[in-house]
Design an enzyme around this catalytic site. Structure first.
Site, PDB file in Angstrom:
ATOM      1  N   GLU A 105     -24.674 -91.647 -20.785  1.00 12.22           N
ATOM      2  CA  GLU A 105     -24.671 -90.705 -21.897  1.00 12.22           C
ATOM      3  C   GLU A 105     -25.912 -89.831 -21.922  1.00 12.22           C
ATOM      4  O   GLU A 105     -25.927 -88.780 -22.543  1.00 12.22           O
ATOM      5  CB  GLU A 105     -24.675 -91.485 -23.220  1.00 12.22           C
ATOM      6  N   LYS A 132     -29.141 -94.171 -20.517  1.00 13.84           N
ATOM      7  CA  LYS A 132     -28.479 -94.625 -21.741  1.00 13.84           C
ATOM      8  C   LYS A 132     -27.026 -94.868 -21.378  1.00 13.84           C
ATOM      9  O   LYS A 132     -26.251 -93.927 -21.179  1.00 13.84           O
ATOM     10  CB  LYS A 132     -28.592 -93.563 -22.830  1.00 13.84           C
TER      11      LYS A 132
END
Lengths: 1028, 262
Positions: free
Chosen positions: A820, A666
């Site tokens: 992330e 991500k």
């Protein structure tokens, strides 16, 4: 007291108490029951003992007996049933008096009484008339009826059918007795009990009636009622969350059910079966009773569950066993009923369907829409607003303004949708050319989102125009505005001081829309003046309440709570009604639902009302042809698919159990939808469908390289993340670097940061939309069509892992690579399609900080500030943050943040926010007196905030009414992560999302909260739950 | 073909100054008898009527009635290029989409020419019924301008009441109030300063000063101004320009005015 006392105590102290096991006496018999506090009162649910004297196993001191008894019942071969009874009330003493229930002995009682009386709910309950007819319907047998009367001291009065499985046996203003049954099977559900009209809220009752009427159709679109119940079941059956506690906590009787009942779906009074609900009474009769009760079909499910639970249980754990016992006891009820074996086979089928229904779209939405389609299939609502113009003539704006006025006073979603559908129907029926402007005025937009057309009228200009139009002084208007807080109201009340020379021609929908369009398009140096003149013209021509909605439209807030999904639904209904009217037939719920589904799909894929309306008007109906006309097109950005936060890897595994799925990094950047048009041009759109092509001249170059140097560029739509990239160190840079870039007119020469395009999905390739293809296939196409460009374009790093360790390891790598966290997506099957504009369960995001947080960061809007002290004297000390509630279009205060700021950031914020300081809060800001900030700020920015958990709070009003009737949700230990300049305040976390997160934190942590919420926080990994 | 020659640019300049702040775009209707203009402001509160008779021009020729839609601001910019004593010829060819302004200095040594694009302005001609007014006041236009500008300093609207004693203009604002009373005077010495008041019935009405201020921009056109009032009817302020024509304004009254009434 057989509940886990420690847990209950801890939870109670945190005001988190949702349910606990209690021993209560019902009609002098001791029963083990679950006590809950849903948002609208108190609820006690239990299984009725069987006609034989119940096992004497209860009582606070009899735990061992209980355990023994329950163990015996585990091995009991009788068929369990999942029927369950519950008594609900909002008033404890009335409850005790009425049912002979005694909650004494449970230490909960004093605290319960301390809880305030939810005024709203009692008002609603009081409106419901007691059901007084068809005694005994819904009670499957005489024996059962006797049992009920024995237990509750009165004869069951009547019943009505809720969405699928709720039967209200008795209801008064204070107490209701509800029998909840397993979901009705499609075939048997045709038999729905009807009760005579006792004049109540018409819309809700017809909603209910038609809700039932749609059961018969073997439509592939599942009815919402089934969805809801089956979803609950799914939760219960999920192995991951289905540890013992969650079985005990079986949400079957939990919040969703009560939500539904308070939404007016179950305990209202149904009306007489009308023409549209004729299917209702088709098979009404006693013979159906036992089938209605229908336990046989569910036996396999229940027993399977038993087996599963059993295998998980360590027999020594008396506590768990007791919980288990109650589950089983529940399940056993009605085991003596008939159970045709041939129907067992359907269970698997049902479960499958359940899964796919849940997969298709937001389950919450489906929940709320229960009964909606039916309500829209009736035609009574078409008389809500009478058309006041001749066919073919321009539609007067007053028609819309009157409807808006009514809608502003309507709170129920069903009612609202019906009102809007009525408006759209008449416009469509009489003056179809005005449909498009009507839609735009209703959604208060002017053009498709990507055109970026905004009205751009400030309050000052609007006030000036109002002063010119009405002859009132600016200062007086300003005063009024400060007092009432709504320019719309000011505009209405200002209309009277100045006469006009000649009557101004009445406003029509099309000229209002055209004027608004002209205002938005005004440019050049005399722009403000031209805008002011046009606004003045509109306001002068506005009569009565028209001015109110014109002023509000100009301000960008209609405040009638119309979300786009409501508009879609209403428009679908209007077309179905219109088509039916021209054919002389009656529409049914299935048609409406189907039309709504088609319309939703095409509006997601082709978010341009211009194109959709044009196609609709040409087709004169909504059917598959619409999807052919309006589909994904390069150059027309769709809202990107979003992911749901997830709290643990275990949860992910549960979610995708039995499916092939993949994990991707991500990336911490900006979402970019890259369109390649057939003419060779490239467009880049943000997550809000804003055109960012000018912002990323470098992205364009890299894409051209990545797509290859073939002479004719194929058309495509890529979904990607643009991240800042350090080419020397080959490292991804934090989000802030991307944000530093100017928004427009970026030239290649003055670029400071390099960007890297990380493509992870492809929606369109060579003239073909791919959204309905599985991810595995899309990914293959993506990798085939594009090639990586070092330092410029790459594919998202992915790994098709399927076990916990693998994910954990991959997660660590992702974090090491400056990401992330992970995105987890299904590769095949119904969950693997691309759903534009949907925050679905198809994609889950796992953030690195999920460990001790609520699984995701929140996007909140600063609405106020407090003076700083000490080191921060002279600056803002902390900020009051709000979430957004799209239903009320308000920003609701949720917490106060003072950490996470660097000193330099604080100074910068202070100077930046100096211009946003307000004397009084905006009317669309909700905040209680107790947390009133020292300074009000204009809601402008979105801050990403990390927090520890969510709690119920009387001081903050966010999501008030979602969980507790008069308390909101607050965020504990918030910490500013960063400022999200790519989001508008309206894109902030919504109240509904907050409420859902709040509920989720129970769903998956109840097992661990015992240890983690006690004094010493433990360091164990969250995955431990799954390891156990 | 339409052609009209004004003896002096000044007149046209003054007329434009008197209209352009009230109305942005307007149609000049050119007929054989003369040029008329009628337009309402954006708020539809006031109406301006202009009549320029054909006889008033040096040269006036209309083959076919024409409607010239003109942005008054642009026209005013063009007019600024003319000297006050220039003659102005306005002409438009049949079917052309522009109108030509030709400025010639009195001794014919300088000529300038401007073309202005015409616009399509939809406006219907409104009939103002000629009615008997309850009160008529005739006063020097400078006097009217002074009253209006004086009272504007105090408030937004003025109450005009005509009674036996004369005509009273009252204003009430946040800081205070003020009033001006005018009495009938024959102006023995200076007849141009005379004030005539004809009252059939007492009248009392409120009007927005903002508009009256704009009307008074027409004061340079005429030494005298006429005010006509009736109960519940628009106020008429008329500036007549001798034999050429007139410029008249109508203004709708205010109702239940918060600024004046308690």
């Amino acid at each position: 007291m057989t509940c886990n006392w420690q847990l209950a105590h801890v939870l109670w102290r945190q005001e988190h108490l949702r349910s606990m096991k209690v021993i209560c006496t019902v009609a002098k018999k001791e029963l083990s029951a679950t006590f809950k506090r849903p948002s609208n009162g108190y609820e006690l649910s239990f299984a009725l003992p069987r006609p034989r004297p119940p096992q004497k196993h209860c009582g606070p001191t009899a735990r061992r007996t209980a355990a023994a008894a329950s163990r015996r019942e585990v091995s009991c071969p009788t068929t369990p049933s999942r029927c369950r009874w519950s008594v609900r009330t909002h008033n404890l003493s009335a409850w005790n008096a009425r049912t002979g229930t005694d909650l004494s002995g449970a230490a909960v009682v004093p605290s319960l009484q301390a809880a305030s009386q939810p005024a709203l709910v009692s008002a609603r309950l009081a409106r419901c008339a007691p059901a007084t007819c068809n005694a005994g319907h819904g009670i499957s047998s005489r024996r059962e009826r006797r049992r009920v009367s024995d237990f509750f001291g009165y004869i069951p009065l009547g019943s009505f059918e809720g969405p699928g499985r709720l039967l209200t046996i008795f209801e008064s203003a204070e107490v209701s007795l509800v029998k909840e049954m397993p979901p009705l099977h499609r075939k048997q559900s045709r038999r729905v009990v009807c009760v005579a009209d006792t004049s109540s809220d018409d819309s809700s009752s017809s909603a209910m009636a038609s809700e039932a009427s749609k059961f018969p159709g073997p439509d592939k679109f599942q009815n919402a009622a089934l969805t809801r119940t089956s979803e609950n079941e799914l939760d219960a059956n999920q192995p991951g969350t289905g540890t013992l506690d969650s079985v005990e906590e079986t949400p079957v009787y939990g919040a969703p059910t009560t939500d539904a009942s308070s939404d007016g779906l179950s305990p209202r009074t149904p009306r007489k079966p009308s023409g549209t609900s004729s299917s209702l009474d088709r098979e009404e009769g006693d013979a159906g009773g036992s089938e209605l009760f229908g336990t046989g079909r569910l036996r396999p499910t229940a027993s399977e569950q038993v087996a599963e639970v059993k295998s998980d249980v360590s027999p020594a754990d008396a506590d768990s066993n007791h919980r288990l016992a109650s589950t089983l006891q529940t399940a056993q009820l009605g085991s003596s009923e008939a159970k045709p074996p041939k129907k067992r086979a359907r269970k698997g089928e049902r479960a499958k369907r359940t899964l796919s229904t849940k997969a298709n779209g937001d389950s919450d939405d489906e929940d709320r829409q229960t009964g909606l389609y039916g309500a829209l299939a009736a035609d009574d609502y078409l008389k809500l607003f009478e058309p006041c113009w001749e066919p073919g003539q321009p539609v007067p704006y007053s028609f819309l303004a009157n409807a808006f006025e009514t809608m502003a006073g309507t709170s129920g979603r069903i009612d609202l949708t019906r009102q809007l559908a009525c408006v759209l129907f008449h416009v469509l029926n009489r003056t179809p050319v005005d449909l498009l402007p009507t839609i735009y005025l209703v959604i208060n937009r002017l053009a498709p989102a990507h055109e970026g057309l905004e009205i751009g009228v400030g309050d000052a200009l609007l006030l000036q125009a109002l002063a010119d139009a009405t002859g009132r002084s600016l200062s007086k208007l300003r005063e009024d505005y400060h007092r009432t807080g709504d320019l719309g109201d000011v505009a209405v009340h200002s209309r009277t001081t100045q006469r006009t020379m000649f009557a101004v021609p009445r406003l029509t929908i099309r000229n209002v829309y055209n004027e608004l369009l002209a205002i938005a398009r005004a440019s050049g140096k005399a722009m403000q003046e031209e805008k002011r003149r046009r606004i003045q013209k509109l306001l002068v021509a506005a009569k009565n309440n028209e001015a109110k909605f014109i002023a509000r439209a100009l301000q960008g807030r209609l405040r009638i709570r119309l979300a786009e999904k409501t508009v879609i639904l209403a428009l679908a209904a209007a077309f179905v009604q219109n088509a039916a009217a021209s054919r002389g037939t009656h529409p049914d719920a299935a048609r409406v639902e189907r039309a709504a589904h088609l319309l939703r799909t095409s509006s997601n894929e082709c978010p341009s009302w211009n194109m959709i309306t044009e196609a609709l008007l040409e087709l004169q109906d909504i059917d598959e042809r619409l999807l052919e006309r309006c589909h994904l097109t390069p150059g027309l950005p769709v809202m990107p698919m979003l992911a749901k936060p997830s709290r643990s890897i275990a949860e992910v595994l549960t979610r995708f159990e039995g499916m092939r799925f993949t994990c991707e990094y991500k990336y911490d950047g900006e979402r970019a939808q890259i369109h390649g048009l057939a003419d060779g041009s490239i467009r880049i759109y943000s997550r809000n469908a804003e055109d960012h092509t000018r912002k990323y001249p470098d992205v364009m170059e890299q894409i051209l390289q990545a797509v290859g140097s073939s002479s004719d560029q194929p058309s495509f739509i890529l979904d990607s993340e643009v991240v800042a990239f350090d080419r020397d160190a080959q490292r991804i840079l934090p989000f802030q670097y991307i944000q530093q870039r100017a928004r427009k007119h970026v030239s290649l020469d003055d670029l400071k940061t390099n960007v890297l395009i990380v493509a992870f999905d492809i929606l369109y390739w060579r003239g073909e939309p791919l959204t309905r293809k599985p991810l595995a296939e899309r990914r293959a196409i993506l990798r085939d069509a594009f090639q990586e460009v070092p330092g410029g374009f790459r594919f998202a790093t992915r790994r098709d892992v399927s076990d916990l360790d693998g994910i954990q390891k991959f997660m660590e790598e992702a974090v090491r690579d400056s990401c992330e966290g992970l995105m987890v997506k299904a590769l095949e099957g119904p969950l693997s399609t691309y759903e534009p504009a949907n925050r679905t369960q198809h994609w889950l995001k796992l953030k690195k900080d999920y460990l001790r947080t609520i699984g995701d960061t929140l996007d909140l809007v600063p609405i106020g500030a407090y003076y700083g002290r000490g080191k921060r004297t002279g600056w803002f000390g902390s900020f009051l943050l709000a979430c957004y509630n799209p239903e009320t279009e308000q920003f609701e205060a949720v917490t106060r943040v003072g950490t996470g700021f660097s000193e330099e950031q604080m100074a910068q914020l202070h100077s930046e926010y100096a211009q946003y300081v307000l004397d009084s809060p905006r009317p669309y800001v909700a905040c209680s007196e107790s947390v009133k900030p020292d300074i009000w700020l204009d809601p402008r920015q979105v801050w990403e905030v990390q927090c520890a958990d969510l709690s119920i709070s009387p001081a903050y009003v966010a999501a008030c009414g979602y969980i507790a009737p008069d308390k909101g949700i607050s965020v504990r230990f918030p910490r500013l992560l960063r400022i999200r300049s790519d989001k508008r305040p309206e894109d902030a976390t919504t109240s509904a999302q907050l409420a859902e997160m709040y509920r989720n934190q129970f769903r998956s942590t109840e097992s661990s909260s015992e240890s983690s919420s006690s004094a010493a926080p433990s360091d164990e990994e969250p995955e431990r739950n799954a390891d156990d | 073909m339409f052609e009209a020659r004004f003896p002096e640019a000044l007149l046209l300049k003054k007329i434009l100054e008197a209209i352009k702040d009230l109305v942005q775009d307007a149609n000049f209707e050119c007929t054989e008898s003369g040029i008329t203009l009628q337009a309402m402001d954006n708020a539809h509160v006031s109406l301006v009527t202009l009549l320029l008779r054909g006889e008033g021009f040096d040269l006036y020729r209309v083959d076919k009635p024409e409607s010239l839609g003109i942005n008054l601001n642009s026209m005013s910019k063009i007019m600024r290029c003319a000297a006050n004593n220039d003659t102005v010829t306005v002409d438009k060819l049949e079917g052309a989409d522009t109108v030509r302004f030709l400025f010639e200095s009195p001794n014919a040594d300088r000529m300038s020419e401007f073309h202005l694009k015409l616009m399509d302005i939809d406006s219907e001609t409104l009939e103002i019924p000629e009615s008997m007014y309850h009160a008529e006041i005739e006063l020097p236009s400078a006097e009217l301008r002074r009253i209006v500008s004086d009272l504007s300093t105090m408030g937004d609207s003025v109450r005009i009441s005509v009674s036996k004693e004369g005509v009273r203009f009252t204003v009430r604002g946040d800081e205070g109030s003020g009033s001006v009373i005018l009495r009938q005077s024959t102006g023995v010495d200076k007849p141009e300063e005379a004030i005539h008041i004809v009252m059939n019935e007492p009248v009392e009405q409120s009007f927005a000063l903002k508009y009256l201020n704009l009307f008074c921009k027409a004061a340079p056109l005429s030494a005298r101004a006429q005010i006509k009032l009736s109960k519940d009817a628009p106020l008429l302020v008329n500036f007549s320009m001798n034999n050429i024509g007139y410029l008249a304004y109508y203004l709708a009254p205010k109702i239940g005015d918060e600024d004046i009434e308690e």
